[in-house]
Motif scaffolding. Structure first.
Motif, short mmCIF file in Angstrom:
data_model
loop_
_atom_site.label_atom_id
_atom_site.label_comp_id
_atom_site.label_asym_id
_atom_site.label_seq_id
_atom_site.Cartn_x
_atom_site.Cartn_y
_atom_site.Cartn_z
N ASP A 121 43.89 44.84 39.19
CA ASP A 121 43.29 44.77 40.52
C ASP A 121 43.20 43.34 41.04
N LEU A 122 43.13 42.39 40.12
CA LEU A 122 43.01 40.98 40.53
C LEU A 122 44.37 40.31 40.73
N GLN A 123 45.45 40.94 40.28
CA GLN A 123 46.76 40.31 40.38
C GLN A 123 47.18 40.00 41.82
N PRO A 124 46.99 40.92 42.78
CA PRO A 124 47.37 40.59 44.17
C PRO A 124 46.57 39.42 44.74
N ILE A 125 45.32 39.33 44.37
CA ILE A 125 44.49 38.21 44.84
C ILE A 125 44.98 36.90 44.25
N ARG A 126 45.28 36.93 42.96
CA ARG A 126 45.80 35.71 42.31
C ARG A 126 47.14 35.30 42.93
N ALA A 127 47.99 36.29 43.19
CA ALA A 127 49.30 35.99 43.78
C ALA A 127 49.15 35.38 45.16
N GLN A 128 48.24 35.92 45.96
CA GLN A 128 48.00 35.38 47.30
C GLN A 128 47.45 33.96 47.23
N ASN A 129 46.54 33.73 46.30
CA ASN A 129 45.99 32.39 46.12
C ASN A 129 47.08 31.38 45.78
N ARG A 130 48.00 31.79 44.92
CA ARG A 130 49.08 30.87 44.53
C ARG A 130 50.03 30.62 45.69
N THR A 131 50.27 31.67 46.48
CA THR A 131 51.12 31.49 47.66
C THR A 131 50.51 30.48 48.62
N ASN A 132 49.19 30.49 48.69
CA ASN A 132 48.46 29.58 49.59
C ASN A 132 48.10 28.26 48.91
N ASN A 133 48.66 28.05 47.70
CA ASN A 133 48.37 26.84 46.93
C ASN A 133 46.87 26.64 46.71
N THR A 134 46.18 27.77 46.50
CA THR A 134 44.74 27.70 46.21
C THR A 134 44.47 28.49 44.92
N ASP A 135 45.12 28.05 43.87
CA ASP A 135 45.00 28.74 42.58
C ASP A 135 43.67 28.39 41.93
N ILE A 136 42.61 28.89 42.50
CA ILE A 136 41.27 28.59 42.00
C ILE A 136 40.80 29.72 41.10
N PRO A 137 39.89 29.42 40.17
CA PRO A 137 39.39 30.48 39.27
C PRO A 137 38.70 31.59 40.05
N ILE A 138 38.85 32.80 39.57
CA ILE A 138 38.16 33.94 40.16
C ILE A 138 36.82 34.10 39.46
N LYS A 139 35.77 34.05 40.24
CA LYS A 139 34.42 34.08 39.68
C LYS A 139 33.98 35.51 39.39
N GLY A 140 33.07 35.63 38.45
CA GLY A 140 32.47 36.91 38.14
C GLY A 140 31.10 36.68 37.55
N MET A 141 30.30 37.71 37.50
CA MET A 141 28.99 37.58 36.86
C MET A 141 28.59 38.89 36.21
N PHE A 142 28.10 38.76 34.99
CA PHE A 142 27.49 39.90 34.32
C PHE A 142 26.07 40.05 34.85
N VAL A 143 25.67 41.28 35.08
CA VAL A 143 24.33 41.60 35.60
C VAL A 143 23.64 42.55 34.63
N CYS A 144 22.37 42.28 34.36
CA CYS A 144 21.56 43.21 33.58
C CYS A 144 20.22 43.38 34.29
N VAL A 145 19.86 44.61 34.58
CA VAL A 145 18.54 44.93 35.13
C VAL A 145 17.81 45.80 34.13
N LEU A 146 16.60 45.40 33.77
CA LEU A 146 15.74 46.18 32.89
C LEU A 146 14.61 46.79 33.69
N ALA A 147 14.28 48.02 33.37
CA ALA A 147 13.13 48.69 33.96
C ALA A 147 12.25 49.22 32.84
N MET A 148 10.96 48.94 32.93
CA MET A 148 10.01 49.46 31.96
C MET A 148 8.94 50.26 32.70
N VAL A 149 8.73 51.50 32.26
CA VAL A 149 7.69 52.34 32.87
C VAL A 149 6.67 52.71 31.79
#
Length: 220
Positions: A121-149
């Motif tokens: 899913d990220l390959q088209p985005i990476r390809a477009q970035n390289r075409t535009n000479n903006t081969d920057i890292p693709i950011k991501g974040m792990f999320v954890c939500v805890l609920a206590m009742v």
């Protein structure tokens, strides 16, 4: 912020069993270790030991799903319950896979297929970035939500959240961890989450952050 009355009520639920709305052995071990380190007289029991089936996670956010799971486990066990909902959010994909992280490729818990779909899913985005000479890292974040009742109909669940920032690799790196860990790159450590030791990962991960934040609220 807890009021003094809320703090008193929270302290009253110590010295008893709590249910963890998960059967994940890694999560159970982490909860037990951190609760022991915090000197809380609480025994954490995975829901499977009480023959509690998984809840139907039909919320639209990590918070909603965590609360759904906690209430479900508490209602059946009649005990206080903790649940987490976690996943990977990639802003370039509209924060997908998000709450669907575990079943991103269709089959729940198939890490290899989920990782392969994320790469694809990220390959088209990476390809477009390289075409535009903006081969920057693709950011991501792990999320954890805890609920206590404290009980199934608790009107004031305790909520804690941890965010772990990183970059998404083009191919897997490291043979430890689980889920998307092999694709989650930590530039400051020059390592993927899958190449960290369990202790190092727990010290900085989204789940470790959320558990420590939850403990701080319970002890306030």
């Amino acid at each position: 912020m807890y009021t003094s009355q809320q703090s008193y009520e929270a302290n009253n639920i110590f010295k008893q069993d709590w249910v963890l709305a998960s059967n994940n052995k890694g999560k159970l071990a982490e909860f037990k270790r951190l609760f022991t380190d915090a000197n809380l007289n609480v025994t954490i029991i995975p829901q499977g030991q009480l023959d509690i089936e998984d809840a139907i996670e039909d919320g639209l956010s990590f918070v909603e799903n965590a609360i759904i799971k906690a209430r479900h486990a508490s209602r059946i066990s009649e005990l206080p319950a903790i649940a987490d909902d976690s996943g990977l959010c990639v802003p370039a994909l509209g924060n997908a896979p998000g709450i669907y992280s575990a079943r991103y490729a269709g089959e729940h818990g198939n890490d290899a297929n989920n990782n392969a779909k994320l790469i694809a899913d990220l390959q088209p985005i990476r390809a477009q970035n390289r075409t535009n000479n903006t081969d920057i890292p693709i950011k991501g974040m792990f999320v954890c939500v805890l609920a206590m009742v404290r009980h199934a109909d608790d009107p004031l669940p305790v909520i804690a959240q941890g965010l772990w920032q990183g970059e998404i690799l083009e191919q897997v790196h490291g043979d430890g961890g689980f889920g998307y860990d092999p694709l989650f790159w930590l530039a400051d450590l020059q390592a993927s989450a899958a190449s960290l030791s369990a202790d190092d990962k727990n010290n900085i991960s989204h789940r470790g952050q959320a558990i420590r934040q939850l403990l701080q609220q319970l002890q306030a």
